[in-house]
Design an enzyme around this catalytic site. Sequence first.
Site, PDB file in Angstrom:
ATOM      1  N   ARG A 104     -83.832  29.885 -35.915  1.00 22.21           N
ATOM      2  CA  ARG A 104     -82.597  30.736 -35.513  1.00 22.21           C
ATOM      3  C   ARG A 104     -82.120  30.350 -34.136  1.00 22.21           C
ATOM      4  NH1 ARG A 104     -82.435  35.399 -33.159  1.00 22.21           N
ATOM      5  NH2 ARG A 104     -80.914  36.377 -34.377  1.00 22.21           N
ATOM      6  N   LEU A 105     -80.889  30.337 -34.067  1.00 18.10           N
ATOM      7  CA  LEU A 105     -80.113  30.564 -32.544  1.00 18.10           C
ATOM      8  C   LEU A 105     -79.593  31.906 -32.380  1.00 18.10           C
ATOM      9  CD1 LEU A 105     -78.331  27.052 -31.774  1.00 18.10           C
ATOM     10  CD2 LEU A 105     -80.459  28.120 -30.791  1.00 18.10           C
ATOM     11  N   ASP A 106     -79.296  32.676 -31.437  1.00 20.15           N
ATOM     12  CA  ASP A 106     -78.961  33.836 -31.184  1.00 20.15           C
ATOM     13  C   ASP A 106     -77.276  33.740 -31.439  1.00 20.15           C
ATOM     14  OD1 ASP A 106     -81.293  34.942 -30.568  1.00 20.15           O
ATOM     15  OD2 ASP A 106     -81.138  34.849 -28.425  1.00 20.15           O
ATOM     16  N   TYR A 107     -76.970  34.882 -31.684  1.00 20.16           N
ATOM     17  CA  TYR A 107     -75.503  34.997 -32.333  1.00 20.16           C
ATOM     18  C   TYR A 107     -74.588  34.411 -31.054  1.00 20.16           C
ATOM     19  CZ  TYR A 107     -70.975  37.447 -33.196  1.00 20.16           C
ATOM     20  OH  TYR A 107     -69.586  37.511 -33.417  1.00 20.16           O
ATOM     21  N   THR A 109     -75.365  32.107 -28.811  1.00 27.60           N
ATOM     22  CA  THR A 109     -75.885  30.837 -28.121  1.00 27.60           C
ATOM     23  C   THR A 109     -75.504  29.684 -29.272  1.00 27.60           C
ATOM     24  OG1 THR A 109     -78.034  31.848 -27.461  1.00 27.60           O
ATOM     25  CG2 THR A 109     -78.159  29.564 -27.760  1.00 27.60           C
TER      26      THR A 109
END
Length: 247
Positions: A104-107, A109
């Site tokens: 995942r990538l942060d919201y 990012t």
Amino acid sequence: MSNTYERLQKVIAQSGVTSRRKAEQLIIEGKVKVNNKVITELGTKVSPDDKIEVNGVQLEKEVPVYYLFYKPRGVISSVKDEKGRKVVTDFFPEIEERIYPVGRLDYDTSGILLLTNDGEFANLVMHPKHGVEKVYVAKIKGIPSKIELGRLRKGVRDKGEILKAIRYRILSTDKKKNTMILELTLREGKNRHVRRMMEQLGYPVMKLKREQYGLLTLDGLSVGEYRKLTPKEVKQMVNLATQIVED
């Protein structure tokens, strides 16, 4: 990649037939067969070569697909969101396969995110023990000293975890605005890794982008766009992860 075994209920859920919880109930009720044998044990594991039937209907095996996506900020790295926010699969309306993000990538990012329906590939390239390098560019508030930046390689502690970068490089410094742009290379991808690491040093991240994942870059893509990985790129990523483990 046919040597990986996964739990039966997970394979059923990934096929899109039903949820994992419902799949477990179907197994318990004796409505699932593997290679023509009724299975009632939830711990049963199957391989991609096994024939699976649910309520007398054989599961269809999807052809594995691999996508490189330039994730925008303000998008959830998931296939659905309870709060109704935009998710990464919203950008793939024409894709018939049931794809999901690799890690995942942060919201907040942006940057490279891989999506696939190949669970073995996903586990291989994202698992910490395989150590596939990921390169981030962070704009931070403040201008840390070389001594402070040196702590990034040694590791900083946050909530019982050691967060570190294997390399860093200063790209630019703006003394007037009191900001710095750093390139950080990680081999792990813990939750909010870069942001937490920099917060512990006292230099919060203002903007964050993942620019490279293993051998893959964002070249040729604009924000919100995606492309298929070539067979050569898939093979290179698998070889890279395998080589790191062997080394």
